[in-house]
Design an enzyme around this catalytic site. Sequence first.
Site, short mmCIF file in Angstrom:
data_model
loop_
_atom_site.label_atom_id
_atom_site.label_comp_id
_atom_site.label_asym_id
_atom_site.label_seq_id
_atom_site.Cartn_x
_atom_site.Cartn_y
_atom_site.Cartn_z
N SER A 14 57.08 26.57 39.08
CA SER A 14 58.55 26.62 39.11
C SER A 14 59.13 25.65 40.15
CB SER A 14 59.03 28.04 39.39
OG SER A 14 58.57 28.48 40.66
N GLY A 50 64.11 14.13 52.01
CA GLY A 50 64.52 12.73 52.12
C GLY A 50 65.43 12.24 51.03
N GLY A 51 65.07 12.46 49.77
CA GLY A 51 65.91 11.97 48.70
C GLY A 51 65.11 11.63 47.46
N ARG A 269 53.93 4.79 53.85
CA ARG A 269 53.54 6.01 54.57
C ARG A 269 52.15 5.94 55.19
NH1 ARG A 269 55.80 11.15 51.02
NH2 ARG A 269 57.74 11.31 52.16
N GLU A 361 53.18 16.88 41.11
CA GLU A 361 52.10 16.57 42.04
C GLU A 361 50.71 16.83 41.47
OE1 GLU A 361 50.91 17.52 46.72
OE2 GLU A 361 52.74 18.36 45.85
N SER A 376 58.55 11.35 44.54
CA SER A 376 57.97 12.61 44.05
C SER A 376 59.00 13.42 43.26
CB SER A 376 57.39 13.45 45.18
OG SER A 376 58.37 13.79 46.12
N LEU A 377 60.20 13.57 43.81
CA LEU A 377 61.24 14.27 43.07
C LEU A 377 61.57 13.53 41.77
CD1 LEU A 377 63.69 15.37 45.93
CD2 LEU A 377 62.28 16.88 44.51
#
Length: 397
Positions: A14, A50-51, A269, A361, A376-377
Site C-alpha cells: 500500500s 525530497g520530491g 548519492r 522498490e 522513486s516516487l
Amino acid sequence: MAAPATFNVLVVGSGASGLAAAVSAERAGARVALVTKGSLQSCNSAKAQGGIQAAFGVDDSPELHAEDVWKSSHETADMRLVEVLTVEAPEAIGWLEGLGVEFTRENGGYRLARCGGSSRKRLLQVGDRTGHAITTALREAVEASATQTFPKSPLSELTPTESGWRARCGDHVLEAATVVLAAGGRCYREAQERGELSTNHPGATGEVTQIALDLGAQARDFDALQYHPNGGAWPPNMQGYSIPETTRAYGAVLVNADGEEFTDSLGPRDAVSQAIFDEVAKGKGVETPDGRPAVRLDTTRIPESDANVSLPYMLRRYRAAGIDPLAEPILTYPVLHYQNGGLVIDTNAETTLEGLYACGEIAGGTHGRNRMMGNSLLECVVFGRRAGKAARERARA
C-alpha cells in the site's frame, strides 16, 4: 472451509506503487483486492520528503532526464525502462494533480529544484512532505473506489493455478488472475542485521521479494543497496531521519571538522555518501555527543525564504529538538535507504513470470545500481499505473 474470494487483480503493498496500481486497475474495470502487511498508511513512500522529478523546465526534456538517470546509474540502468519513466513523467504529474496533489508553485509554474546528479532543475515538491501528499491522495482514491482492501494481511504464500494465482494473506485466501507485487524493499531488515540506522519503515523487510524469487522470478542488481548521504546523526530523535536533499539544492554544503568543503554536494548519492565515509576515515569527521561518526551539513547557507517554503517540516523537527538549522550546521552521516535492484520487469512491469507484475522498490532496472533522488516516487506512479493497466488487460484475456 469457505471458497477463496476471487478478483481480477491482486495488489500486494500500500505504498505509492501499490496504490497507483490499484487505482489504475480499478479504473480499467478490474475487480481489485489490495493487501498489505500493516495498516494502509504504513509504507516508506509516505516518508519520502525530497520530491518527484519531471522535465518541465524550458531548458529541460525527457531526453536530458534520461541522460542524467543513465549517468547516475553508472550506465547500468535498463534504458527501455528509463525512457518510459522520463517520457511519462509530466503526464504522471498531471494524473496526480487530478487526484488532488498540489505541488508547490511559483511565478505561474512549478517550483523546481535541482537535485543530486541532475543537470537541470526538475524536482517538484509539496513542501518537504511530497511522499505524504502523494500517498494520501492515492489512498483516498483507493478508499473511494470499489477496491477491496485487506490491511494487516501479509502475503505469506503465492501459488500458480490454472486460472492465475492463489495467495495466502494473513487469515485470507484470495485468488486472482494476475498479481502486482508492490511490497517495497528490505533496507530496514538489512540495517538491523548490520547494526546500522535506516530511513525505512519497519515493514521494509523483503519477504515478498523472496516469495517471488522462490517461484523462479529473476532479479538484477540485488546486492546494490543505497545509502542516503544525509541521514540525521544528532539529536537522538533525528537519528535515521532522511534530511531532505533539497537542503543541498537550496545552498547547504557538506563540510568537515575544519569547515572545509570536501565533495560536490550536488553529486550522485553514492558519490556523496562515499565522500562522507572517506572523510571520516581520514579523521576529518566530527563526533556526535553519543559517539557516532558524522560531518556537518552547513544549512546556514540556505536562504530563509527558500527554507520556509521547501523545508518547513525539517525546520519544525529540528527546532523542536532545540537546534535551528538556519543558525547552525547540523550533523549528518549516511544511512541505509533504498534497494536499487529487484525483480526484473519489462516496460509493462511484468516480471519474468507470466501474470506476475512488480513495481516500485521491489522492481529492478529503472535505476540500475544507483538511484537519483526524486525518481522513486516517479517510478512508483509511472510503473504502478502501467502495472495496474497491464494486469487488468491480461486478466481479461
